[in-house]
Enzyme design. Structure first.
Site, PDB file in Angstrom:
ATOM      1  N   VAL A   6    -113.498  84.249   7.124  1.00  0.00           N
ATOM      2  CA  VAL A   6    -112.425  83.249   7.226  1.00  0.00           C
ATOM      3  C   VAL A   6    -111.897  83.133   8.654  1.00  0.00           C
ATOM      4  O   VAL A   6    -110.943  82.399   8.909  1.00  0.00           O
ATOM      5  CB  VAL A   6    -111.272  83.564   6.233  1.00  0.00           C
ATOM      6  N   ASP A   7    -112.523  83.852   9.586  1.00  0.00           N
ATOM      7  CA  ASP A   7    -112.143  83.714  10.994  1.00  0.00           C
ATOM      8  C   ASP A   7    -112.871  82.514  11.607  1.00  0.00           C
ATOM      9  O   ASP A   7    -113.721  81.891  10.976  1.00  0.00           O
ATOM     10  CB  ASP A   7    -112.474  84.994  11.772  1.00  0.00           C
ATOM     11  N   HIS A  21    -115.664  80.483   2.089  1.00  0.00           N
ATOM     12  CA  HIS A  21    -114.459  81.171   1.618  1.00  0.00           C
ATOM     13  C   HIS A  21    -113.197  80.648   2.289  1.00  0.00           C
ATOM     14  O   HIS A  21    -112.157  81.317   2.266  1.00  0.00           O
ATOM     15  CB  HIS A  21    -114.583  82.680   1.826  1.00  0.00           C
ATOM     16  N   CYS A  62    -102.132  73.136  -0.419  1.00  0.00           N
ATOM     17  CA  CYS A  62    -101.064  72.902  -1.401  1.00  0.00           C
ATOM     18  C   CYS A  62    -101.624  73.099  -2.798  1.00  0.00           C
ATOM     19  O   CYS A  62    -102.589  72.430  -3.182  1.00  0.00           O
ATOM     20  CB  CYS A  62    -100.510  71.495  -1.250  1.00  0.00           C
ATOM     21  N   CYS A  86    -101.024  69.527  -4.964  1.00  0.00           N
ATOM     22  CA  CYS A  86    -101.806  68.295  -4.795  1.00  0.00           C
ATOM     23  C   CYS A  86    -103.136  68.511  -4.083  1.00  0.00           C
ATOM     24  O   CYS A  86    -103.866  67.548  -3.843  1.00  0.00           O
ATOM     25  CB  CYS A  86    -100.983  67.256  -4.038  1.00  0.00           C
ATOM     26  N   THR A 119    -123.794  91.269   5.475  1.00  0.00           N
ATOM     27  CA  THR A 119    -123.189  91.101   4.149  1.00  0.00           C
ATOM     28  C   THR A 119    -123.515  92.312   3.266  1.00  0.00           C
ATOM     29  O   THR A 119    -124.542  92.970   3.450  1.00  0.00           O
ATOM     30  CB  THR A 119    -123.697  89.825   3.449  1.00  0.00           C
ATOM     31  N   LEU A 165    -126.090  96.620   9.177  1.00  0.00           N
ATOM     32  CA  LEU A 165    -125.906  97.974   9.696  1.00  0.00           C
ATOM     33  C   LEU A 165    -126.604  98.977   8.786  1.00  0.00           C
ATOM     34  O   LEU A 165    -127.273  99.903   9.241  1.00  0.00           O
ATOM     35  CB  LEU A 165    -124.411  98.284   9.808  1.00  0.00           C
TER      36      LEU A 165
END
Length: 231
Positions: A90-91, A106, A114, A117, A173, A199
């Protein structure tokens, strides 16, 4: 020309200082996921949720792209075909590195939503309980991020890209969160070559044609250089 679809997860941003919810000692370690990353948690205590995401928003704004983000931008600009970046993060580090048309499945910390709406707008640095929606005025603003139990965004678009991918690559991931964990199977059914860069091996590593282990800031630039040499 061959299309590459790349899925990125928390592991690519960890080296920019943004911790995952599996890290010890970070922001996530101070909260239960149920309290800050579910619709039910927001309904119970929106103030706690806003405080948590305000802190994440500040943290993300201070972070800088690392060599893995920069390498993907280089690939996107120089690959003779299309390069689609789908991220669970989300960055905004992919965009900060110069990548274009990133699909944020995501949502983003930079967005507000909102719940009355469904209007979306750019989130202020700090959100608070009762913040009014600029469209309908309802006091029901929340971070525009997908919480556990909610459907990720742009799924039809992502599946369309996977159906036409020649190469599918998963970077950083865990392979534990669906539907993203099943993307490798979608790509395989479409005939794509599949690669995991991580990793440590993910829980779905055995489903990939190739697994490359190591820090993303090292493995991703090498993988990109190899692809471009061979293109």
């Amino acid at each position: 020309m061959e299309k590459i679809v790349i899925l990125t997860g928390a592991g690519i941003s960890a080296e920019s200082g943004l911790g995952t919810f599996r890290d010890e000692g970070g922001l996530w370690a101070q909260h239960r996921i149920e309290d800050v990353a579910t619709p039910e948690g927001f309904a119970r205590n929106p103030a706690v949720v806003h405080k948590f995401y305000n802190a994440r928003r500040v943290q993300a704004a201070q972070a800088q792209p690392n060599p893995a983000h920069i390498a993907l931008t280089h690939l996107q600009r120089n690959w003779p075909g299309e390069v689609i970046i789908v991220t669970q993060n989300v960055d905004g580090l992919h965009e900060a590195a110069g990548s274009e048309n990133v699909i944020h499945m995501h949502g983003t910390l930079a967005g507000a939503l909102c719940t009355t709406c469904d209007h979306r707008w750019v989130a202020p640095p700090e959100m608070s309980v009762g913040e009014p929606c600029p469209a309908c005025g309802g006091p029901t603003a929340r971070p525009d991020v997908v919480w556990f139990g909610e459907m990720p965004y742009f799924m039809d678009l992502i599946y369309d890209h996977l159906a036409n991918a020649a190469i599918f690559t998963s970077i950083g991931t865990s392979g534990q969160v669906y539907p993203a964990a099943a993307f490798v199977h979608e790509a395989t059914m479409s005939g794509a070559r599949t690669v995991e860069l991580n990793l440590d091996p993910s829980s779905g590593a055995s489903s990939f044609d190739q697994v490359i282990l190591g820090p993303a800031s090292e493995t991703v630039p090498r993988w990109v250089q190899k692809l471009l040499r061979e293109s």
